[in-house]
Scaffold this motif. Structure first.
Motif, PDB file in Angstrom:
ATOM      1  N   ASP A   1       5.450  58.643  66.538  1.00 48.99           N
ATOM      2  CA  ASP A   1       4.975  57.875  65.642  1.00 48.99           C
ATOM      3  C   ASP A   1       3.884  57.211  64.672  1.00 48.99           C
ATOM      4  O   ASP A   1       3.885  57.163  63.695  1.00 48.99           O
ATOM      5  CB  ASP A   1       6.729  57.226  64.732  1.00 48.99           C
ATOM      6  N   GLN A   2       3.927  56.081  65.424  1.00 42.81           N
ATOM      7  CA  GLN A   2       2.817  54.772  64.942  1.00 42.81           C
ATOM      8  C   GLN A   2       1.844  54.966  65.820  1.00 42.81           C
ATOM      9  O   GLN A   2       2.149  54.785  67.044  1.00 42.81           O
ATOM     10  CB  GLN A   2       3.536  53.834  64.481  1.00 42.81           C
ATOM     11  N   LEU A   3       0.214  54.530  65.192  1.00 39.39           N
ATOM     12  CA  LEU A   3      -0.510  54.055  66.810  1.00 39.39           C
ATOM     13  C   LEU A   3      -1.138  52.728  65.599  1.00 39.39           C
ATOM     14  O   LEU A   3      -0.965  52.223  64.627  1.00 39.39           O
ATOM     15  CB  LEU A   3      -1.675  54.748  66.770  1.00 39.39           C
ATOM     16  N   ILE A   4      -1.186  50.791  66.500  1.00 34.51           N
ATOM     17  CA  ILE A   4      -1.670  50.398  65.901  1.00 34.51           C
ATOM     18  C   ILE A   4      -2.786  49.921  66.558  1.00 34.51           C
ATOM     19  O   ILE A   4      -2.429  49.768  68.262  1.00 34.51           O
ATOM     20  CB  ILE A   4      -0.469  48.778  66.322  1.00 34.51           C
ATOM     21  N   ILE A   5      -3.505  49.972  66.211  1.00 33.16           N
ATOM     22  CA  ILE A   5      -5.143  50.108  66.965  1.00 33.16           C
ATOM     23  C   ILE A   5      -5.408  48.386  67.311  1.00 33.16           C
ATOM     24  O   ILE A   5      -6.153  48.309  65.645  1.00 33.16           O
ATOM     25  CB  ILE A   5      -6.235  50.966  66.522  1.00 33.16           C
ATOM     26  N   THR A   6      -5.397  47.316  67.855  1.00 29.68           N
ATOM     27  CA  THR A   6      -5.646  45.998  67.570  1.00 29.68           C
ATOM     28  C   THR A   6      -7.317  45.425  67.961  1.00 29.68           C
ATOM     29  O   THR A   6      -7.207  44.632  67.456  1.00 29.68           O
ATOM     30  CB  THR A   6      -4.495  45.085  68.379  1.00 29.68           C
ATOM     31  N   ARG A   7      -8.017  46.303  68.206  1.00 33.07           N
ATOM     32  CA  ARG A   7      -9.588  45.940  68.783  1.00 33.07           C
ATOM     33  C   ARG A   7     -10.190  46.642  68.172  1.00 33.07           C
ATOM     34  O   ARG A   7     -10.627  48.050  67.643  1.00 33.07           O
ATOM     35  CB  ARG A   7      -9.797  46.233  70.018  1.00 33.07           C
TER      36      ARG A   7
ATOM     37  N   ASP B   1     -17.514  56.816  67.293  1.00 37.02           N
ATOM     38  CA  ASP B   1     -16.371  57.771  66.551  1.00 37.02           C
ATOM     39  C   ASP B   1     -15.582  59.039  67.422  1.00 37.02           C
ATOM     40  O   ASP B   1     -14.553  58.692  67.570  1.00 37.02           O
ATOM     41  CB  ASP B   1     -17.287  58.346  65.909  1.00 37.02           C
ATOM     42  N   ILE B   2     -16.237  58.707  68.678  1.00 37.11           N
ATOM     43  CA  ILE B   2     -15.736  59.930  69.418  1.00 37.11           C
ATOM     44  C   ILE B   2     -14.695  58.770  70.309  1.00 37.11           C
ATOM     45  O   ILE B   2     -13.087  59.388  69.763  1.00 37.11           O
ATOM     46  CB  ILE B   2     -16.974  59.771  70.529  1.00 37.11           C
ATOM     47  N   LEU B   3     -14.834  57.455  70.601  1.00 36.93           N
ATOM     48  CA  LEU B   3     -13.455  57.100  71.568  1.00 36.93           C
ATOM     49  C   LEU B   3     -12.403  56.913  70.181  1.00 36.93           C
ATOM     50  O   LEU B   3     -11.004  57.230  69.953  1.00 36.93           O
ATOM     51  CB  LEU B   3     -13.902  55.572  72.104  1.00 36.93           C
ATOM     52  N   TYR B   4     -12.603  56.733  69.016  1.00 36.88           N
ATOM     53  CA  TYR B   4     -11.547  56.110  68.142  1.00 36.88           C
ATOM     54  C   TYR B   4     -10.627  57.140  68.069  1.00 36.88           C
ATOM     55  O   TYR B   4      -9.216  57.997  67.543  1.00 36.88           O
ATOM     56  CB  TYR B   4     -12.606  55.979  66.696  1.00 36.88           C
ATOM     57  N   SER B   5     -11.800  58.725  67.829  1.00 35.93           N
ATOM     58  CA  SER B   5     -11.221  59.480  67.617  1.00 35.93           C
ATOM     59  C   SER B   5     -10.352  60.154  68.467  1.00 35.93           C
ATOM     60  O   SER B   5      -8.885  61.098  68.671  1.00 35.93           O
ATOM     61  CB  SER B   5     -12.262  61.321  67.334  1.00 35.93           C
ATOM     62  N   GLN B   6     -10.927  60.140  69.591  1.00 35.08           N
ATOM     63  CA  GLN B   6     -10.019  60.572  70.871  1.00 35.08           C
ATOM     64  C   GLN B   6      -8.247  59.270  70.972  1.00 35.08           C
ATOM     65  O   GLN B   6      -7.040  60.143  71.209  1.00 35.08           O
ATOM     66  CB  GLN B   6     -10.301  60.054  72.031  1.00 35.08           C
ATOM     67  N   ILE B   7      -8.149  58.217  70.992  1.00 41.26           N
ATOM     68  CA  ILE B   7      -7.549  57.282  70.877  1.00 41.26           C
ATOM     69  C   ILE B   7      -6.637  57.636  69.370  1.00 41.26           C
ATOM     70  O   ILE B   7      -4.946  58.030  69.405  1.00 41.26           O
ATOM     71  CB  ILE B   7      -7.527  56.058  69.821  1.00 41.26           C
ATOM     72  N   ALA B   8      -7.410  57.951  68.383  1.00 40.03           N
ATOM     73  CA  ALA B   8      -6.277  58.461  67.062  1.00 40.03           C
ATOM     74  C   ALA B   8      -5.510  60.145  66.973  1.00 40.03           C
ATOM     75  O   ALA B   8      -4.259  59.936  66.181  1.00 40.03           O
ATOM     76  CB  ALA B   8      -6.617  58.848  66.272  1.00 40.03           C
ATOM     77  N   GLY B   9      -6.076  60.700  68.399  1.00 36.92           N
ATOM     78  CA  GLY B   9      -5.578  62.045  68.572  1.00 36.92           C
ATOM     79  C   GLY B   9      -4.372  61.874  68.949  1.00 36.92           C
ATOM     80  O   GLY B   9      -3.601  62.935  69.038  1.00 36.92           O
ATOM     81  N   ARG B  10      -3.894  60.914  69.459  1.00 36.96           N
ATOM     82  CA  ARG B  10      -2.124  60.911  70.770  1.00 36.96           C
ATOM     83  C   ARG B  10      -1.695  61.532  68.692  1.00 36.96           C
ATOM     84  O   ARG B  10      -0.998  61.096  69.681  1.00 36.96           O
ATOM     85  CB  ARG B  10      -2.068  59.350  70.700  1.00 36.96           C
ATOM     86  N   ALA B  11      -1.768  60.767  67.893  1.00 40.36           N
ATOM     87  CA  ALA B  11      -1.410  60.677  66.404  1.00 40.36           C
ATOM     88  C   ALA B  11      -1.015  62.228  66.044  1.00 40.36           C
ATOM     89  O   ALA B  11      -0.490  62.353  65.221  1.00 40.36           O
ATOM     90  CB  ALA B  11      -0.874  59.386  65.943  1.00 40.36           C
TER      91      ALA B  11
ATOM     92  N   ILE C   1      -1.521  55.151  61.477  1.00 45.30           N
ATOM     93  CA  ILE C   1      -2.394  54.544  62.132  1.00 45.30           C
ATOM     94  C   ILE C   1      -2.508  54.040  61.672  1.00 45.30           C
ATOM     95  O   ILE C   1      -3.193  53.539  60.572  1.00 45.30           O
ATOM     96  CB  ILE C   1      -3.565  55.982  62.162  1.00 45.30           C
ATOM     97  N   ILE C   2      -2.114  52.676  62.251  1.00 48.48           N
ATOM     98  CA  ILE C   2      -2.671  50.537  61.092  1.00 48.48           C
ATOM     99  C   ILE C   2      -3.801  50.194  61.944  1.00 48.48           C
ATOM    100  O   ILE C   2      -3.412  50.494  63.723  1.00 48.48           O
ATOM    101  CB  ILE C   2      -1.582  49.857  61.891  1.00 48.48           C
ATOM    102  N   ASN C   3      -4.921  50.293  62.009  1.00 50.37           N
ATOM    103  CA  ASN C   3      -6.221  49.517  62.231  1.00 50.37           C
ATOM    104  C   ASN C   3      -5.555  48.068  61.766  1.00 50.37           C
ATOM    105  O   ASN C   3      -5.795  47.680  60.767  1.00 50.37           O
ATOM    106  CB  ASN C   3      -6.692  50.116  61.883  1.00 50.37           C
TER     107      ASN C   3
ATOM    108  N   SER D   1     -13.804  58.084  57.687  1.00 53.43           N
ATOM    109  CA  SER D   1     -13.965  59.248  57.313  1.00 53.43           C
ATOM    110  C   SER D   1     -12.984  59.519  58.108  1.00 53.43           C
ATOM    111  O   SER D   1     -12.759  60.705  57.632  1.00 53.43           O
ATOM    112  CB  SER D   1     -15.003  58.845  58.694  1.00 53.43           C
ATOM    113  N   PHE D   2     -12.056  58.897  58.983  1.00 56.22           N
ATOM    114  CA  PHE D   2     -11.500  59.549  59.719  1.00 56.22           C
ATOM    115  C   PHE D   2     -10.349  59.341  58.912  1.00 56.22           C
ATOM    116  O   PHE D   2      -9.569  61.333  58.663  1.00 56.22           O
ATOM    117  CB  PHE D   2     -10.785  58.601  60.906  1.00 56.22           C
ATOM    118  N   LYS D   3     -10.063  59.447  57.600  1.00 58.80           N
ATOM    119  CA  LYS D   3      -8.773  59.686  56.785  1.00 58.80           C
ATOM    120  C   LYS D   3      -9.464  60.540  55.829  1.00 58.80           C
ATOM    121  O   LYS D   3      -8.523  61.442  55.724  1.00 58.80           O
ATOM    122  CB  LYS D   3      -8.820  58.383  55.927  1.00 58.80           C
ATOM    123  N   LYS D   4     -10.398  60.739  55.836  1.00 55.35           N
ATOM    124  CA  LYS D   4     -10.566  61.970  54.389  1.00 55.35           C
ATOM    125  C   LYS D   4     -10.765  63.292  55.449  1.00 55.35           C
ATOM    126  O   LYS D   4     -10.588  63.912  55.435  1.00 55.35           O
ATOM    127  CB  LYS D   4     -12.135  61.924  54.618  1.00 55.35           C
ATOM    128  N   THR D   5     -11.268  63.395  56.580  1.00 56.22           N
ATOM    129  CA  THR D   5     -11.009  64.167  57.949  1.00 56.22           C
ATOM    130  C   THR D   5      -9.655  64.920  57.962  1.00 56.22           C
ATOM    131  O   THR D   5      -9.389  65.662  57.898  1.00 56.22           O
ATOM    132  CB  THR D   5     -12.037  63.580  59.217  1.00 56.22           C
TER     133      THR D   5
END
Length: 188
Positions: free
Chosen positions: A126-132, A137-147, A161-163, A180-184
């Motif tokens: 339901d929720q990702l928390i990215i603490t780092r 862009d590619i790694l962030y997209s992969q991480i965010a892709g879990r959600a 997704i919480i950053n 950018s991710f939010k816009k996409t």
């Protein structure tokens, strides 16, 4: 199109702001270590995890370091949350057991360090928390892709997704990455 058809989830983006400023001259590993050791920052993260768990959310946390994963796990256990962690030191068989417990909602929170950003399917998330800080862009997209798994793929209509955003002057462009991710992918 895929979101409208229910194959991909809609994403709500949220930001946790940490008010402390970090030394921009540090190398990345030292910076991540300092972020991981910040007790106020960790309290903010754990409070966010607790709020999600109270709302019966399944939370995946991306920790700064291996030690950070252990600390967040311990702090969550002190709050009586159903939590486990996965790092490179956790055997593959044990990782599979933890992920199965997460999928079956036997645990609410999985904390990981550099393991679950790719190649894993977690439809109950339901929720990702990215603490780092994530500069790629590619790694962030992969991480965010879990959600991004939508209802027609066994996921949810909407995930969060919480950053965790810190004052690090050399990472000023991170806000652009989040925007950018939010816009996409949409969301609020």
């Amino acid at each position: 199109y895929l979101q409208k058809k229910g194959f991909l989830a809609h994403i709500d983006m949220d930001i946790l702001r940490n008010v402390r400023t970090y030394n921009e001259q540090q190398n990345e590993n030292q910076l991540l270590k300092e972020l991981a050791e910040d007790s106020d920052r960790n309290k903010l993260i754990v409070d966010t995890i607790c709020a999600a768990a109270e709302n019966k959310k399944q939370v995946l946390v991306f920790a700064c370091t291996v030690d950070h994963a252990f600390v967040i796990d311990l702090l969550c256990k002190q709050k009586k949350l159903k939590v486990d962690f996965i790092t490179g030191k956790v055997l593959q068989e044990e990782r599979l057991v933890i992920l199965e417990k997460f999928r079956n909602r036997e645990i609410n929170v999985v904390i990981n360090h550099e393991i679950l950003s790719t190649g894993v399917d977690i439809p109950t998330l339901d929720q990702l928390i990215i603490t780092r800080p994530v500069k790629s862009d590619i790694l962030y997209s992969q991480i965010a892709g879990r959600a991004l798994r939508g209802p027609k793929n066994g996921g949810n209509e909407c995930n969060t997704i919480i950053n965790v955003v810190d004052n690090i002057s050399r990472y000023e462009s991170l806000q652009e990455l989040y925007d950018s991710f939010k816009k996409t992918w949409g969301g609020s």
